[in-house]
Design a protein around this motif. Structure first.
Motif, PDB file in Angstrom:
ATOM      1  N   LEU A 236       0.820  -1.212   0.000  1.00  0.00           N
ATOM      2  CA  LEU A 236       0.000   0.000   0.000  1.00  0.00           C
ATOM      3  C   LEU A 236       0.856   1.265   0.000  1.00  0.00           C
ATOM      4  O   LEU A 236       1.174   1.824  -1.041  1.00  0.00           O
ATOM      5  CB  LEU A 236      -0.944  -0.031   1.198  1.00  0.00           C
ATOM      6  CG  LEU A 236      -1.941   1.116   1.345  1.00  0.00           C
ATOM      7  CD1 LEU A 236      -2.757   1.293   0.077  1.00  0.00           C
ATOM      8  CD2 LEU A 236      -2.835   0.881   2.541  1.00  0.00           C
ATOM      9  N   ILE A 237       1.236   1.742   1.169  1.00  0.00           N
ATOM     10  CA  ILE A 237       2.122   2.900   1.302  1.00  0.00           C
ATOM     11  C   ILE A 237       3.229   2.494   2.265  1.00  0.00           C
ATOM     12  O   ILE A 237       2.972   1.891   3.307  1.00  0.00           O
ATOM     13  CB  ILE A 237       1.416   4.131   1.893  1.00  0.00           C
ATOM     14  CG1 ILE A 237       0.197   4.528   1.065  1.00  0.00           C
ATOM     15  CG2 ILE A 237       2.377   5.322   1.966  1.00  0.00           C
ATOM     16  CD1 ILE A 237      -0.583   5.683   1.673  1.00  0.00           C
ATOM     17  N   SER A 238       4.466   2.833   1.924  1.00  0.00           N
ATOM     18  CA  SER A 238       5.582   2.570   2.838  1.00  0.00           C
ATOM     19  C   SER A 238       6.509   3.771   2.777  1.00  0.00           C
ATOM     20  O   SER A 238       7.294   3.925   1.844  1.00  0.00           O
ATOM     21  CB  SER A 238       6.319   1.292   2.439  1.00  0.00           C
ATOM     22  OG  SER A 238       7.334   0.980   3.367  1.00  0.00           O
ATOM     23  N   THR A 239       6.383   4.679   3.738  1.00  0.00           N
ATOM     24  CA  THR A 239       7.145   5.931   3.721  1.00  0.00           C
ATOM     25  C   THR A 239       7.983   6.066   4.987  1.00  0.00           C
ATOM     26  O   THR A 239       7.465   5.975   6.092  1.00  0.00           O
ATOM     27  CB  THR A 239       6.204   7.151   3.626  1.00  0.00           C
ATOM     28  OG1 THR A 239       5.287   7.101   4.714  1.00  0.00           O
ATOM     29  CG2 THR A 239       5.423   7.131   2.323  1.00  0.00           C
ATOM     30  N   THR A 240       9.261   6.268   4.809  1.00  0.00           N
ATOM     31  CA  THR A 240      10.159   6.436   5.951  1.00  0.00           C
ATOM     32  C   THR A 240       9.711   7.593   6.837  1.00  0.00           C
ATOM     33  O   THR A 240       9.797   7.531   8.061  1.00  0.00           O
ATOM     34  CB  THR A 240      11.597   6.694   5.453  1.00  0.00           C
ATOM     35  OG1 THR A 240      12.031   5.567   4.700  1.00  0.00           O
ATOM     36  CG2 THR A 240      12.543   6.938   6.616  1.00  0.00           C
ATOM     37  N   HIS A 241       9.216   8.649   6.226  1.00  0.00           N
ATOM     38  CA  HIS A 241       8.898   9.861   6.976  1.00  0.00           C
ATOM     39  C   HIS A 241       7.413  10.032   7.280  1.00  0.00           C
ATOM     40  O   HIS A 241       7.015  11.028   7.888  1.00  0.00           O
ATOM     41  CB  HIS A 241       9.411  11.090   6.209  1.00  0.00           C
ATOM     42  CG  HIS A 241      10.884  11.064   5.964  1.00  0.00           C
ATOM     43  ND1 HIS A 241      11.816  11.252   6.961  1.00  0.00           N
ATOM     44  CD2 HIS A 241      11.578  10.840   4.824  1.00  0.00           C
ATOM     45  CE1 HIS A 241      13.028  11.165   6.451  1.00  0.00           C
ATOM     46  NE2 HIS A 241      12.918  10.912   5.157  1.00  0.00           N
ATOM     47  N   GLY A 242       6.585   9.068   6.889  1.00  0.00           N
ATOM     48  CA  GLY A 242       5.148   9.190   7.122  1.00  0.00           C
ATOM     49  C   GLY A 242       4.762   9.233   8.585  1.00  0.00           C
ATOM     50  O   GLY A 242       3.710   9.777   8.939  1.00  0.00           O
ATOM     51  N   GLY A 243       5.607   8.673   9.446  1.00  0.00           N
ATOM     52  CA  GLY A 243       5.303   8.656  10.876  1.00  0.00           C
ATOM     53  C   GLY A 243       6.107   9.654  11.685  1.00  0.00           C
ATOM     54  O   GLY A 243       6.223   9.498  12.916  1.00  0.00           O
ATOM     55  N   GLU A 244       6.673  10.677  11.042  1.00  0.00           N
ATOM     56  CA  GLU A 244       7.443  11.674  11.792  1.00  0.00           C
ATOM     57  C   GLU A 244       6.572  12.305  12.874  1.00  0.00           C
ATOM     58  O   GLU A 244       5.476  12.789  12.610  1.00  0.00           O
ATOM     59  CB  GLU A 244       7.981  12.758  10.851  1.00  0.00           C
ATOM     60  CG  GLU A 244       9.190  12.309  10.051  1.00  0.00           C
ATOM     61  CD  GLU A 244       9.760  13.400   9.172  1.00  0.00           C
ATOM     62  OE1 GLU A 244      10.958  13.372   8.906  1.00  0.00           O
ATOM     63  OE2 GLU A 244       8.977  14.286   8.754  1.00  0.00           O
ATOM     64  N   THR A 245       7.109  12.305  14.081  1.00  0.00           N
ATOM     65  CA  THR A 245       6.278  12.638  15.241  1.00  0.00           C
ATOM     66  C   THR A 245       5.876  14.104  15.307  1.00  0.00           C
ATOM     67  O   THR A 245       4.782  14.420  15.782  1.00  0.00           O
ATOM     68  CB  THR A 245       7.013  12.256  16.531  1.00  0.00           C
ATOM     69  OG1 THR A 245       8.266  12.954  16.590  1.00  0.00           O
ATOM     70  CG2 THR A 245       7.286  10.761  16.579  1.00  0.00           C
ATOM     71  N   HIS A 246       6.744  15.018  14.867  1.00  0.00           N
ATOM     72  CA  HIS A 246       6.382  16.438  15.003  1.00  0.00           C
ATOM     73  C   HIS A 246       5.226  16.806  14.082  1.00  0.00           C
ATOM     74  O   HIS A 246       4.366  17.616  14.448  1.00  0.00           O
ATOM     75  CB  HIS A 246       7.591  17.345  14.753  1.00  0.00           C
ATOM     76  CG  HIS A 246       8.187  17.242  13.392  1.00  0.00           C
ATOM     77  ND1 HIS A 246       8.710  16.078  12.887  1.00  0.00           N
ATOM     78  CD2 HIS A 246       8.344  18.172  12.418  1.00  0.00           C
ATOM     79  CE1 HIS A 246       9.176  16.289  11.675  1.00  0.00           C
ATOM     80  NE2 HIS A 246       8.956  17.553  11.360  1.00  0.00           N
ATOM     81  N   ASN A 247       5.164  16.185  12.879  1.00  0.00           N
ATOM     82  CA  ASN A 247       4.049  16.452  11.981  1.00  0.00           C
ATOM     83  C   ASN A 247       2.751  15.857  12.507  1.00  0.00           C
ATOM     84  O   ASN A 247       1.681  16.468  12.407  1.00  0.00           O
ATOM     85  CB  ASN A 247       4.362  15.893  10.595  1.00  0.00           C
ATOM     86  CG  ASN A 247       5.505  16.617   9.918  1.00  0.00           C
ATOM     87  OD1 ASN A 247       5.632  17.826  10.026  1.00  0.00           O
ATOM     88  ND2 ASN A 247       6.358  15.881   9.232  1.00  0.00           N
ATOM     89  N   ILE A 248       2.843  14.650  13.072  1.00  0.00           N
ATOM     90  CA  ILE A 248       1.659  14.047  13.676  1.00  0.00           C
ATOM     91  C   ILE A 248       1.193  14.885  14.861  1.00  0.00           C
ATOM     92  O   ILE A 248      -0.001  15.097  15.071  1.00  0.00           O
ATOM     93  CB  ILE A 248       1.954  12.600  14.106  1.00  0.00           C
ATOM     94  CG1 ILE A 248       2.280  11.744  12.875  1.00  0.00           C
ATOM     95  CG2 ILE A 248       0.769  12.011  14.859  1.00  0.00           C
ATOM     96  CD1 ILE A 248       2.723  10.333  13.203  1.00  0.00           C
ATOM     97  N   GLY A 249       2.164  15.379  15.645  1.00  0.00           N
ATOM     98  CA  GLY A 249       1.814  16.260  16.764  1.00  0.00           C
ATOM     99  C   GLY A 249       1.083  17.500  16.300  1.00  0.00           C
ATOM    100  O   GLY A 249       0.129  17.956  16.941  1.00  0.00           O
ATOM    101  N   ALA A 250       1.514  18.060  15.165  1.00  0.00           N
ATOM    102  CA  ALA A 250       0.835  19.233  14.606  1.00  0.00           C
ATOM    103  C   ALA A 250      -0.603  18.895  14.243  1.00  0.00           C
ATOM    104  O   ALA A 250      -1.519  19.695  14.469  1.00  0.00           O
ATOM    105  CB  ALA A 250       1.593  19.745  13.386  1.00  0.00           C
ATOM    106  N   ALA A 251      -0.809  17.706  13.688  1.00  0.00           N
ATOM    107  CA  ALA A 251      -2.162  17.293  13.306  1.00  0.00           C
ATOM    108  C   ALA A 251      -3.051  17.099  14.531  1.00  0.00           C
ATOM    109  O   ALA A 251      -4.232  17.475  14.522  1.00  0.00           O
ATOM    110  CB  ALA A 251      -2.093  16.012  12.486  1.00  0.00           C
ATOM    111  N   ILE A 252      -2.508  16.517  15.586  1.00  0.00           N
ATOM    112  CA  ILE A 252      -3.283  16.324  16.818  1.00  0.00           C
ATOM    113  C   ILE A 252      -3.633  17.668  17.437  1.00  0.00           C
ATOM    114  O   ILE A 252      -4.772  17.903  17.873  1.00  0.00           O
ATOM    115  CB  ILE A 252      -2.504  15.451  17.818  1.00  0.00           C
ATOM    116  CG1 ILE A 252      -2.385  14.020  17.292  1.00  0.00           C
ATOM    117  CG2 ILE A 252      -3.179  15.456  19.191  1.00  0.00           C
ATOM    118  CD1 ILE A 252      -1.489  13.126  18.122  1.00  0.00           C
ATOM    119  N   ALA A 253      -2.666  18.582  17.461  1.00  0.00           N
ATOM    120  CA  ALA A 253      -2.926  19.911  18.018  1.00  0.00           C
ATOM    121  C   ALA A 253      -3.975  20.654  17.202  1.00  0.00           C
ATOM    122  O   ALA A 253      -4.789  21.405  17.750  1.00  0.00           O
ATOM    123  CB  ALA A 253      -1.626  20.713  18.075  1.00  0.00           C
ATOM    124  N   THR A 254      -3.979  20.450  15.875  1.00  0.00           N
ATOM    125  CA  THR A 254      -4.985  21.086  15.027  1.00  0.00           C
ATOM    126  C   THR A 254      -6.370  20.553  15.352  1.00  0.00           C
ATOM    127  O   THR A 254      -7.349  21.317  15.432  1.00  0.00           O
ATOM    128  CB  THR A 254      -4.640  20.862  13.543  1.00  0.00           C
ATOM    129  OG1 THR A 254      -3.335  21.408  13.265  1.00  0.00           O
ATOM    130  CG2 THR A 254      -5.663  21.531  12.637  1.00  0.00           C
TER     131      THR A 254
END
Length: 439
Positions: free
Chosen positions: A291-309
């Motif tokens: 399906l999708i396999s991305t080294t950077h797809g799980g970067e925590t700071h971007n996910i944190g930004a999404a949760i904060a949004t």
């Protein structure tokens, strides 16, 4: 009046030797803006941005619609800093991935699973792959008059910029007229039992025929195809989280990005368990779907930004604020257009989540030159304008007053250009279409 673009001119003179197209998104390229405009941005805060010459602007496009709360929005930055201090990428998934999956899916009725990525093209292409795997069919259907879905071949092959894409690949994509149920029905009749999926934005800036989305999904299912709603633009703008929840329909999959992390690089594919589990690893013995396999797809700071949004949206009436801002801007601009007798030449789409402006010449034809002139004059007055306005949570009534004042003065120049031609007022060439056959 802003007239100093010296550093921007130096930037323009060198950047194309370093980066093909001069930018990493064609929509940000020099050919999309008037000559008298900033070539690069230094920084932004809230609803404002500053260019490398120190000029300050009211931001209208907000990171190509990706910044929904405001530039450098502190509650988002706070969570980003917390994650940065702990490291951003690991050998195994970070704990934050489960938190994000639970929080996001809690707002998506009917969708059970989620997959992360870094850009919208990755998740739209992943969705079409799942549809093909699920149905065993080859063809992908999408509206040919929608602006963009992916930089991958299945979409680009159907645009004028199809150089480098084999005809055999292009033949696997078919198009229809958006928001026209009869056009979609005709497509299924033309390709019986061949279409794997329909992927479409759920609505555009000029509205949606009543009941269309539900009818389109039902039609796809009647013909054995899956339906994918692309919420890249509409997500967190038309409603929270998006249009398909607003219209209470259930597509098989949905793709998300842009505003869901307030400008940070985070996108997602959601869908039903039946479809999404095809990309899993639990069903031993079944043929695997990569399906999708991305080294950077799980970067925590971007996910944190999404949760904060998500936090900001759940704790505040962001949608209400942004829609009121859009209504205020539309009303002000329509009043100015009418007062100056330009109704036949300028149209403002009555779309409070993202007003779009259409500019016409003296023959009442849509005109890139007149549009570019309007952009030039707005930019000179401190409004970074590209023909759309994307309301964000940081826009204020004073910002709308600033826009309206600049727009009113721009209309005076526009009126003169209707009489003697935009060429007498525009410096440089008109902005060009991103999707064009020749440079």
């Amino acid at each position: 009046m802003i007239n100093n673009f010296r550093k921007s001119d130096d930037y323009r003179a060198s950047i194309h030797d370093l980066i093909p197209g001069g930018a990493h998104t064609y929509s940000k390229g020099d050919d999309q803006f008037p000559l008298l405009s900033p070539a690069a941005i230094s920084h932004g805060k809230g609803s404002q941005v500053w260019d490398i010459d120190g000029n300050q602007y009211l931001d209208c496009s907000m990171g190509l619609t990706s910044v929904i709360l405001g530039h450098a929005y502190e509650p988002v930055l706070k969570r980003v800093r917390e994650e940065l201090e702990k490291g951003v990428n690991f050998q195994r998934p970070s704990y934050i991935e489960r938190e994000m999956a639970e929080r996001f899916l809690a707002n998506i009725p009917g969708h059970d699973m989620i997959k992360f990525a870094k850009n919208g093209s990755s998740v739209t292409t992943a969705a079409t792959k799942l549809a093909r795997a699920h149905t065993g069919r080859k063809l992908i259907a999408f509206p040919g008059d929608h602006p963009f879905y992916s930089y991958d071949d299945w979409f680009i092959s159907q645009t004028p910029c199809n150089r480098g894409i084999p005809e055999e690949t292009a033949a696997l994509s078919v198009t229809y007229k958006s928001d026209d149920i009869n056009s979609l029905r005709a497509l299924f009749d033309k390709y019986p039992d061949q279409i794997a999926c329909v992927i479409s934005e759920p609505e555009k800036n000029f509205g949606l025929p009543e009941g269309y989305l539900s009818q389109a999904i039902d039609l796809a299912h009647q013909h054995g195809a899956l339906y994918i709603v692309d919420e890249m633009i509409t997500g967190y703008k038309t409603a929270f989280p998006g249009s398909f929840t607003k219209y209470k329909v259930k597509p098989d999959m949905a793709t998300w990005g842009k505003g869901i992390a307030n400008g940070f690089s985070f996108c997602a594919l959601t869908g039903t368990k039946e479809v999404m589990e095809l990309g899993g690893i639990r069903e031993t013995g079944k043929e695997k779907v990569f399906l999708i396999s991305t080294t950077h797809g799980g970067e925590t700071h971007n996910i944190g930004a999404a949760i904060a949004t998500i936090d900001v949206f759940e704790q505040n009436d962001v949608i209400g604020h942004n829609h009121r801002t859009g209504d205020m801007l539309i009303a002000a601009c329509e009043k100015l257009v009418a007062a100056k007798g330009l109704n036949e030449y300028i149209t403002v789409a009555p779309c409070n989540w993202m007003p779009v402006f259409i500019f016409r010449n003296s023959a009442k034809e849509i005109c890139p030159g007149m549009r570019t002139l309007a952009m030039q004059e707005m930019i000179r007055r401190g409004v970074l304008f590209q023909g759309v306005f994307v309301p964000c949570f940081s826009h204020t009534s004073k910002d709308i007053e600033h826009f309206a004042e600049a727009f009113g003065q721009t209309l005076d120049v526009y009126s003169r250009a209707l009489e003697d031609g935009y060429q007498q007022h525009l410096k440089g060439e008109p902005a060009k279409a991103v999707f064009r056959k020749y440079l």
